[in-house]
Scaffold this active site. Structure first.
Site, short mmCIF file in Angstrom:
data_model
loop_
_atom_site.label_atom_id
_atom_site.label_comp_id
_atom_site.label_asym_id
_atom_site.label_seq_id
_atom_site.Cartn_x
_atom_site.Cartn_y
_atom_site.Cartn_z
N HIS B 82 -12.46 172.26 14.68
CA HIS B 82 -11.77 172.35 13.40
C HIS B 82 -10.30 172.08 13.59
O HIS B 82 -9.69 172.62 14.52
CB HIS B 82 -11.95 173.75 12.79
CG HIS B 82 -11.20 173.91 11.50
ND1 HIS B 82 -11.71 173.49 10.30
CD2 HIS B 82 -9.97 174.41 11.23
CE1 HIS B 82 -10.83 173.73 9.35
NE2 HIS B 82 -9.77 174.29 9.88
N ASP B 161 -15.33 182.82 0.39
CA ASP B 161 -14.11 182.10 0.75
C ASP B 161 -13.62 181.24 -0.41
O ASP B 161 -12.42 181.17 -0.66
CB ASP B 161 -14.36 181.22 1.98
CG ASP B 161 -13.10 180.44 2.35
OD1 ASP B 161 -12.10 181.09 2.67
OD2 ASP B 161 -13.12 179.21 2.29
N ARG B 168 -6.14 183.34 -3.99
CA ARG B 168 -4.93 183.34 -3.16
C ARG B 168 -3.99 182.22 -3.61
O ARG B 168 -2.76 182.41 -3.64
CB ARG B 168 -5.30 183.15 -1.68
CG ARG B 168 -5.92 184.39 -1.04
CD ARG B 168 -6.58 184.06 0.29
NE ARG B 168 -5.63 183.45 1.21
CZ ARG B 168 -5.98 182.63 2.20
NH1 ARG B 168 -7.25 182.31 2.40
NH2 ARG B 168 -5.05 182.12 2.99
N SER B 183 -10.65 182.90 6.74
CA SER B 183 -11.15 181.82 5.88
C SER B 183 -11.72 180.69 6.74
O SER B 183 -12.85 180.24 6.54
CB SER B 183 -10.01 181.30 5.00
OG SER B 183 -10.38 180.11 4.36
N LYS B 187 -16.16 179.99 7.85
CA LYS B 187 -16.90 178.74 7.66
C LYS B 187 -17.46 178.23 8.98
O LYS B 187 -18.57 177.71 9.04
CB LYS B 187 -15.99 177.71 6.99
CG LYS B 187 -15.78 178.05 5.51
CD LYS B 187 -14.83 177.10 4.82
CE LYS B 187 -13.40 177.42 5.16
NZ LYS B 187 -12.41 176.71 4.34
#
Lengths: 432, 432
Positions: B82, B161, B168, B183, B187
């Site tokens: 990621h 999320d 947010r 968050s 995932k």
């Protein structure tokens, strides 16, 4: 300008500008800014605080969210007082007539009781026939002629406070000095008086648990008033013990009447005289508190304060007859609380008795609950008193059927020890 | 347990329990707790933080809010990577084929671009015919046979999320290490891989502006992964300059292809090799990074990585023909940016060019905007390069009509100085 940049500023500990504060208050009242953005901002304010300038701007933004009272048609000095609330706090019923009998003008709006703290409006409405809903014209007229009037909060005054308070109540942001201070002061400023006396209570039965917290709140409110050009002072008073000997609406009105006739409990009488004397100095009737104080006491002894009280009650439709007949205390249940051991009463826990009085029917936990005006608690002892096993400490009055835990809870409130306590001498603690 | 006591605990800097965290996440997803209470709690979390245990509990509570991928039917080591996002960041297009060509299995879900940062899904969808919407069965099957697949975030994965991020975004609580870390990690955990490599970028073009902030975020995410039993490591990479020489979807795919063929820009190739080598160590194909690195380079030179890329693109319906014909760059507007003075390029501001690429049509500021796949920027210089007055710094491509400010903005991104800069030698900075 947008709400996110305002939130970001508060997150970064930057003071909000007058424009920013007006933007979020106006936007919230006009339903342009949603609850969740204001909730986030309120939490940032709670955790990062506000400086005195910001707090004054917040107060004025709230004042400007609605109607403000115009007291200019009333002759004389328009004074106001506010108590942060406690157990057995019937001060306004005595201080109001005291200051009005001396020529000051009190145009007062009060709240209803919630939780363990009572409210002046409930106490007044326990008087048969009395209304606290006057039109603005009636209200102003009565203040002019009688010297005082007390009504409930009108919906048009400070609508921002109602919205913000409701949101704070469900978002964990009630306990915040700038938010509490601006909430109280916005209502006082919008009510239009020239001088404001704040009775800030501390102790287990008060909103502020310690004298330090109470001092911070008192200073914050006095700073707001001074910034906004109103003579604002505060006294700090102890709410670890119930005030006076009664808790419950009609019981407290009866005690207020006795006090106005010079026969009240020492602690309560002293607080009323202190408050009225400070207000007389604020109204410039006397140069110093020391000069004012004996004059205030004279108003009690001479019966002038009580006469004003009668005029005030009658003007609002009240009938005081019920308070002079023995049936006042008549409730289905009457429970004497008896002490088992001998010794000295060293403390009486105000919060415990305040919550018990709610269970008895004298108060409400939610806004919808109905109050039993006769219900309540009458103390037979105060801290420092000597008791013997079998003596009565207090009596509980309720129209509900007797609950086992009442006696247990009542007894928990009293601490009995072998040694006599040092009984604190009340001294006036003033913030100005 | 109730939401107010949870808010109060966070206000008082007490760590929230696993039960408390599950309570508020489940309550929010099930619409039992309103936005404004979660907004207040999020602000308290933002300002008072969360410890590693709380952050891990939050991550798992979010994972449990929805479906999780079961990769057990796939043989081999299931890896994931990621990137926290940047300008010109096409890393997944190269690292994916690299690791898949070495036998690792990459079942990856990616996001769309927003603001100045691009998204892998947009880059993939710029390839004619390619779909990023596969059924779960198709997805798992392709990972098994091809070694990799990349699809968009499915709605059923981590619904908490999506809800929390949307809230947010409008309550000033985006910038919070535990909220960002949970968050991202929720995932990744829900996606089911055994190992996770995080590419945490720092600099003006990244979400984290400084290496210190990026380090804190990287450590928080690695701690979550380790607590939850996944081999999680992070590399920190510079995002002060754009990555590689291209910004814009098809332009970046073309650059990824060149890189997979061993002809990519140095900085981008180095990052891809680093990432793939760390992933190979995580997958236990090699004992050390130093052993893994030359093998990864070999996958590029031998053409094996590119072959895997082709298989992957074809499996998802993509046609790479467009990238080998000159018409790729054909846009209505093509604007060369010419330097006026001579000297050395000392820096190229990633954020400025990222935002410019959005103006050109290569990105979107709101989720609804449509992307022009051909639009973007091609750099002709990198920091350290010597330029003469009249040289071309970069070329802008857009289907919009020429805007005056484009050239001005593009020139602003380049700093030209007389003295040659010290060109930083990229060193692998790893958090594990």
């Amino acid at each position: 300008m947008n709400i996110l940049s305002i939130i970001e500023n508060k997150v970064n500990k930057r003071a909000l500008s007058e424009e920013e504060i007006r933007f979020f208050i106006d936007g919230y009242v006009q339903q342009e800014i949603p609850d969740y953005q204001i909730a986030s901002l309120l939490m940032a304010i709670k955790l990062h605080g506000m400086n005195p300038t910001e707090t004054a701007h917040l107060t004025m933004a709230m004042v400007h969210s609605g109607h403000t009272m115009d007291l200019s048609s009333i002759e004389g000095i328009k004074v106001d007082k506010h108590s942060t609330g406690g157990v057995g706090d019937k001060t306004s019923l005595v201080v109001g007539p005291l200051v009005a009998s001396m020529g000051m003008k009190l145009a007062k709006m009060s709240g209803k009781g919630l939780g363990h703290t009572g409210g002046t409006i409930d106490k007044l409405e326990s008087i048969p026939g009395l209304t606290t809903s006057l039109t603005e014209a009636q209200f102003l007229q009565q203040v002019q002629t009688v010297g005082m009037a007390i009504i409930g909060q009108t919906k048009s005054l400070v609508p921002a406070d109602k919205l913000l308070y409701a949101l704070r109540d469900v978002t964990g942001t009630v306990q915040s000095i700038p938010l509490i201070a601006s909430s109280i002061m916005s209502k006082k400023i919008a009510s239009g008086a020239q001088t404001i006396l704040l009775d800030v209570k501390y102790g287990n039965g008060a909103f502020m648990k310690t004298i330090e917290e109470a001092t911070v709140l008192a200073k914050a409110m006095v700073a707001i008033g001074q910034t906004l050009g109103r003579d604002t002072r505060a006294i700090l008073s102890d709410m670890n013990e119930p005030l006076g000997l009664t808790i419950g609406n009609r019981l407290e009105v009866k005690e207020a009447i006795a006090t106005l006739q010079g026969q009240g409990p020492k602690d309560f009488t002293a607080l009323c005289v202190e408050a009225a004397a400070v207000m007389a100095v604020q109204a410039k009737l006397f140069a110093t508190y020391e000069e004012a104080s004996p004059h205030v006491e004279h108003q009690l002894i001479s019966g002038k304060a009580y006469q004003t009280f009668e005029n005030f009650i009658h003007a609002q439709g009240g009938d005081l007859h019920v308070f002079s007949i023995p049936s006042l205390h008549e409730t289905h249940t009457e429970l004497p609380i008896i002490v088992a051991q001998s010794g000295y009463v060293t403390s009486i826990h105000a919060l415990t008795l305040g919550l018990l009085s709610v269970s008895l029917g004298a108060g409400r936990l939610t806004k919808e609950e109905i109050i039993e005006y006769n219900a309540g608690i009458v103390l037979l002892v105060k801290p420092g008193d000597k008791v013997r096993s079998g003596d009565r400490l207090c009596t509980l009055y309720s129209n509900k059927s007797l609950q086992k835990e009442w006696a247990t809870q009542a007894l928990k409130a009293f601490t009995i020890e072998e040694k006599a306590p040092k009984v604190a001498i009340s001294t006036l603690q003033m913030i100005q």
